[in-house]
Design a protein around this motif. Structure first.
Motif, short mmCIF file in Angstrom:
data_model
loop_
_atom_site.label_atom_id
_atom_site.label_comp_id
_atom_site.label_asym_id
_atom_site.label_seq_id
_atom_site.Cartn_x
_atom_site.Cartn_y
_atom_site.Cartn_z
N UNK A 159 3.70 10.33 -7.60
CA UNK A 159 4.78 10.59 -8.64
C UNK A 159 4.16 10.90 -9.97
N UNK A 160 2.87 9.73 -10.28
CA UNK A 160 2.08 10.01 -11.27
C UNK A 160 1.48 11.36 -11.66
N UNK A 161 1.03 11.81 -10.18
CA UNK A 161 0.15 13.06 -10.28
C UNK A 161 1.45 14.13 -10.64
N UNK A 162 2.56 14.28 -10.07
CA UNK A 162 3.33 15.27 -10.51
C UNK A 162 3.82 15.30 -11.86
N UNK A 163 3.82 13.95 -12.64
CA UNK A 163 4.20 13.93 -13.87
C UNK A 163 3.02 14.36 -14.74
N UNK A 164 1.85 13.95 -14.39
CA UNK A 164 0.80 14.59 -15.25
C UNK A 164 0.60 16.25 -15.09
N UNK A 165 1.01 16.80 -13.85
CA UNK A 165 0.86 18.06 -13.82
C UNK A 165 2.05 18.87 -14.81
N UNK A 174 3.48 10.51 2.28
CA UNK A 174 3.58 8.98 1.98
C UNK A 174 4.91 8.58 1.69
N UNK A 175 5.75 9.64 1.17
CA UNK A 175 7.23 9.21 0.96
C UNK A 175 7.73 8.90 2.46
N UNK A 176 7.60 9.89 3.16
CA UNK A 176 8.32 9.72 4.61
C UNK A 176 7.84 8.46 5.44
N UNK A 177 6.64 8.01 5.17
CA UNK A 177 6.00 6.88 5.76
C UNK A 177 6.80 5.59 5.18
N UNK A 178 6.96 5.76 3.70
CA UNK A 178 7.60 4.48 3.12
C UNK A 178 9.01 4.29 3.46
N UNK A 179 9.83 5.52 3.77
CA UNK A 179 11.14 5.35 4.09
C UNK A 179 11.36 4.92 5.64
N UNK A 217 -2.16 20.78 -0.66
CA UNK A 217 -2.68 19.56 -0.10
C UNK A 217 -1.98 18.33 -0.97
N UNK A 218 -1.72 18.50 -2.37
CA UNK A 218 -1.13 17.35 -3.03
C UNK A 218 0.19 17.19 -2.78
N UNK A 219 1.01 18.33 -2.42
CA UNK A 219 2.45 18.05 -2.15
C UNK A 219 2.62 17.55 -0.78
N UNK A 220 1.78 18.01 0.50
CA UNK A 220 1.92 17.42 1.62
C UNK A 220 1.50 16.13 1.79
N UNK A 221 0.48 15.57 1.06
CA UNK A 221 0.29 14.17 1.17
C UNK A 221 1.34 13.29 0.48
N UNK A 222 1.75 13.68 -0.70
CA UNK A 222 3.00 13.17 -1.32
C UNK A 222 3.96 12.84 -0.39
N UNK A 223 4.54 13.84 0.25
CA UNK A 223 5.63 13.94 1.17
C UNK A 223 5.38 13.05 2.20
N UNK A 231 0.81 -1.27 -0.02
CA UNK A 231 0.10 0.16 0.06
C UNK A 231 0.91 1.07 -0.10
N UNK A 232 1.93 1.23 0.76
CA UNK A 232 2.82 2.43 0.90
C UNK A 232 3.42 2.73 -0.64
N UNK A 233 3.91 1.62 -1.26
CA UNK A 233 4.49 1.75 -2.60
C UNK A 233 3.42 2.21 -3.56
N UNK A 234 2.10 1.82 -3.35
CA UNK A 234 1.43 2.16 -4.39
C UNK A 234 0.97 3.69 -4.23
N UNK A 235 0.82 4.13 -2.89
CA UNK A 235 0.75 5.58 -2.67
C UNK A 235 1.78 6.44 -3.30
N UNK A 236 3.11 5.98 -3.05
CA UNK A 236 4.21 6.60 -3.61
C UNK A 236 4.12 6.81 -5.12
N UNK A 237 3.74 5.67 -5.90
CA UNK A 237 3.81 5.67 -7.35
C UNK A 237 2.47 6.83 -7.61
#
Length: 758
Positions: free
Chosen positions: A131-137, A275-280, A267-273, A122-128
């Protein structure tokens, strides 16, 4: 409580505190430890657990050995302690092993459940997803930049800023700007609060835009926590401007790019960070799962050992309670044997052993009271000795106590000051060992022997006599000595310096002699002079030649001698009947100038010179007496340099200042470069009839001293030496008079006041 019991309690508290600290540390490990903690610090955590376990095992082993030795030596209560220790150890081991087994299984399963595979997925999916959201933007921002570049291509340079502003509003971006080939911002609109234009792009992004026509950078500001919290994370896109040479009016070789900067939703940036911190954190925890398991299981083992330790400690404690009365008595006896007579603890129970402890405490209290009385007596004796020493230290008289062997036992500072010898350094030695005091020591012991053999009338336990001591400086010191015999054949000597008293008595005696001589001699002098003059008047006309000359010469001799006798009688009278000083406010400089008028020839020849301080304070004095003092001192100084061709006399007045600059006194100094005072004159200069002049009477300085005393002034005589070294030859003399009785109030004075010449 005995020392052994206190030691056991201290060890147990330390062990319990250590184990509780480890448990609390383990329970808070999820919230407080940094990631990768167990992997980096597993070694020392393991050895900390081992050290605590070893300490507890050692304590248990020591307690067991001590108990075994007590049983073997047959000490009272030891077998009971052994039985209780076994029972409580059994009670503690069985439940402890059961709890340890259950806890071991629970810890293993709990740790495995923390690192479930589904949670990692689940953590890996959230991280991906982030990353996909940032690529789309980024793709969307690149397309907007390309469209805007196409629209701006046909725009004139003069309308470029307005066109950029319209594009920024249409695209709803943070900033838009035209960038040169080197990254320089040529024109633009929008930017941060601290800058009107956006930041320059990186060169790598420019190279990508040149190669790919459109380039989108990575999100900027993700590493800056303040930027994330303020919503300043942004994306940057560059699009190549085709045909920019013509539209912008630049050279054909110039390249231009359109840069678009857009802020990312906070909000998008905070949520992405997040997820990345929890994964690490999850990955780091997974790496240290082995160390975490070992530390938790080691802690459980420590808890088991703690339970065993507590059981044994409880057994020892209860056994001590049963044997406490006897142990209390044994400890009290040991303390008394070592001199400790403090209050002893007692038992409040009604049995015989408790009564024995109370009786022992009463006996110890009586012993303590007796010792306190002895200590109080010693303290009072020391206080009396201290008071006596304080009195001796503050006595102006000298005090020396000799032991039965004649050695110095006690000496006070007054003795050192009067005899001017380092007597403290000679304690335990004989007074005769001091070479300057050998004669004095011999005289004192002879007086003791004479008093002991045949005491004079009126002498009971002490004697009194005066002695004269010849100092190394040549001064004669007169001391009045009183001696007494003390217990154990000790000898006490008390003495005072009466040199000044003897000098005063001598001055008083000379005053009386002078008064009587003046009275007896002055009466016949005038008739003698008149009779001689009458004979000359009657017979001078009747004689001729040699007879007439002899008559004139004889009468002249009689008249001159009568005048000399009158002068001597007048000096006697002045010394014996000096009138009381009439003190009034007086200007010393004016008085000096008045006297110096009488010595105008000496000033004109350069033999006499005056330096008078500017603005001197008024003093309280008698003008006629001080005039006599100045005249006497100046005349003495001129007489001293009369035989020197380069003779010189300096008369000077100056202010005497204190440490804080306050005015203390006004000083009058007469300095000459004559031969100085002889040693015998310098020591007794103010006594009558002490003089080195062939025609002097020796009353001048005595009169000066009496006048100075009447004015409360201090007079000092001294010889001047070359370079101020007393070992060098004498180069002159100085007489100093200090007048501290001022007519004006004391106050700050100018230490640098320049002297004025008279």
């Amino acid at each position: 409580m005995t020392r052994a019991a206190r030691w056991a309690w201290v060890i147990s508290l330390v062990a319990i505190t250590g184990v509780c600290g480890v448990l609390a540390f383990m329970l808070s490990i999820d919230a407080t430890t940094p990631r990768g903690f167990f992997e980096r610090h597993y070694a020392w955590l393991f050895w900390v657990n081992v050290a605590v376990a070893v300490v507890l095992v050692l304590v248990i082993a020591v307690a067991a050995v001590r108990l075994y030795l007590r049983v073997r030596s047959g000490k009272f209560g030891s077998r009971l302690l052994l039985k209780l220790a076994g029972i409580f150890a059994l009670v503690g081991v069985v439940p402890g092993l059961l709890i340890y087994t259950v806890s071991y299984q629970y810890v293993n399963r709990s740790i495995d459940s923390w690192f479930d595979v589904s949670l990692a997925s689940a953590l890996q999916s959230g991280l991906e997803l982030g990353a996909g959201t940032f690529d789309s933007m980024g793709a969307e921002l690149g397309a907007k930049a390309r469209d805007a570049a196409d629209k701006l291509r046909d725009t004139n340079f003069s309308q470029q800023v307005l066109a950029l502003e319209r594009l920024r509003e249409q695209m709803n971006v943070r900033a838009i700007a035209v960038v040169g080939s080197n990254g320089q911002i040529l024109s633009g609109v929008g930017g941060d609060a601290g800058s009107l234009l956006p930041d320059r792009p990186e060169l790598s992004l420019l190279r990508r835009a040149r190669a790919e026509d459109v380039a989108v950078g990575k999100p900027e500001g993700l590493d800056d926590d303040s930027a994330v919290l303020q919503g300043r994370v942004s994306l940057r896109a560059l699009a190549y401007l085709h045909g920019s040479e013509r539209s912008l009016g630049s050279s054909a070789s110039a390249e231009r790019y359109l840069m678009v900067v857009q802020r990312l939703p906070m909000a998008t940036v905070v949520n992405a960070l997040a997820v990345q911190k929890a994964k690490s954190e999850y990955e780091q925890r997974a790496l240290e799962i082995g160390g975490l398991r070992k530390v938790y299981l080691g802690t459980l083992t420590l808890v088991l050992i703690l339970a065993l330790f507590a059981a044994l400690l409880l057994a020892v404690t209860l056994g001590n309670q049963l044997a406490r009365p006897l142990l209390l008595l044994a400890d009290g006896v040991a303390q008394v044997a070592h001199g400790d007579l403090s209050a002893k603890p007692v038992l409040t129970s009604k049995d015989e052993l408790a009564g024995l402890t109370r009786s022992f405490a009463d006996m110890t209290e009586q012993l303590a009271d007796a010792r306190s009385m002895v200590e109080l007596s010693v303290t009072q004796l020391e206080a009396a000795r201290t008071n006596l020493q304080t009195i001796l230290d503050n006595l102006t008289a000298g005090v020396i106590v000799f032991d039965a062997e004649g050695r110095i036992d006690t000496v006070n500072p007054g003795a050192t000051r009067i005899l001017r010898q380092p007597l403290f350094a000679y304690r335990g030695r004989r007074l005769s060992e001091l070479e300057p005091l050998q004669g004095f020591a011999q005289s004192v012991w002879q007086r003791f022997e004479a008093h002991q053999a045949s005491p004079e009338e009126g002498e009971r336990g002490q004697w009194q006599d005066s002695f004269e001591l010849q100092q190394t400086s040549g001064e004669i010191l007169t001391v009045l000595v009183r001696g007494a015999t003390m217990p154990h054949d000790a000898r006490l000597v008390v003495f005072d310096d009466i040199t000044e008293v003897v000098s005063a008595q001598r001055s008083a005696a000379w005053s009386e002699v002078a008064r009587r001589l003046a009275h007896e001699i002055k009466n016949p002098l005038t008739p003698i002079q008149l009779s001689a003059e009458r004979l000359q008047h009657k017979l001078e006309a009747k004689l001729e030649g040699a007879d007439q000359a002899m008559l004139v010469r004889s009468v002249g001799t009689i008249v001159n001698q009568v005048q000399a006798m009158k002068q001597l009688v007048n000096e006697f009278r002045d010394y014996a009947r000096l009138p009381a000083a009439q003190l009034t406010a007086l200007d010393l400089n004016g008085l000096v100038a008045e006297v110096l008028l009488l010595y105008a020839p000496a000033q004109e020849s350069g033999r006499l010179h005056a330096e008078l301080v500017i603005d001197p304070p008024l003093i309280k004095g008698d003008a006629s007496q001080l005039r006599q003092v100045i005249h006497n001192l100046v005349q003495n100084a001129l007489d001293a340099v009369s035989e020197r061709p380069d003779g010189h006399v300096l008369l000077r007045t100056q202010k005497s200042l204190g440490e804080n600059g306050e005015l203390r006194a006004l000083r009058l100094q007469i300095i000459d470069n004559g031969p100085g005072f002889a040693d015998k004159v310098l020591k007794r200069a103010f006594e009558p009839y002490v003089t080195t002049k062939s025609k002097g009477t020796g009353l001048g300085l005595a009169v000066v001293k009496k006048i100075a005393d009447e004015h409360g002034a201090r007079i000092r005589l001294s010889n001047l030496h070359k370079d101020g070294d007393e070992a060098q030859p004498t180069v002159g003399a100085q007489v100093s008079l200090s007048f501290s009785n001022l007519a004006t109030a004391f106050g700050p004075a100018d230490p640098g006041a320049a002297p004025q010449s008279a």
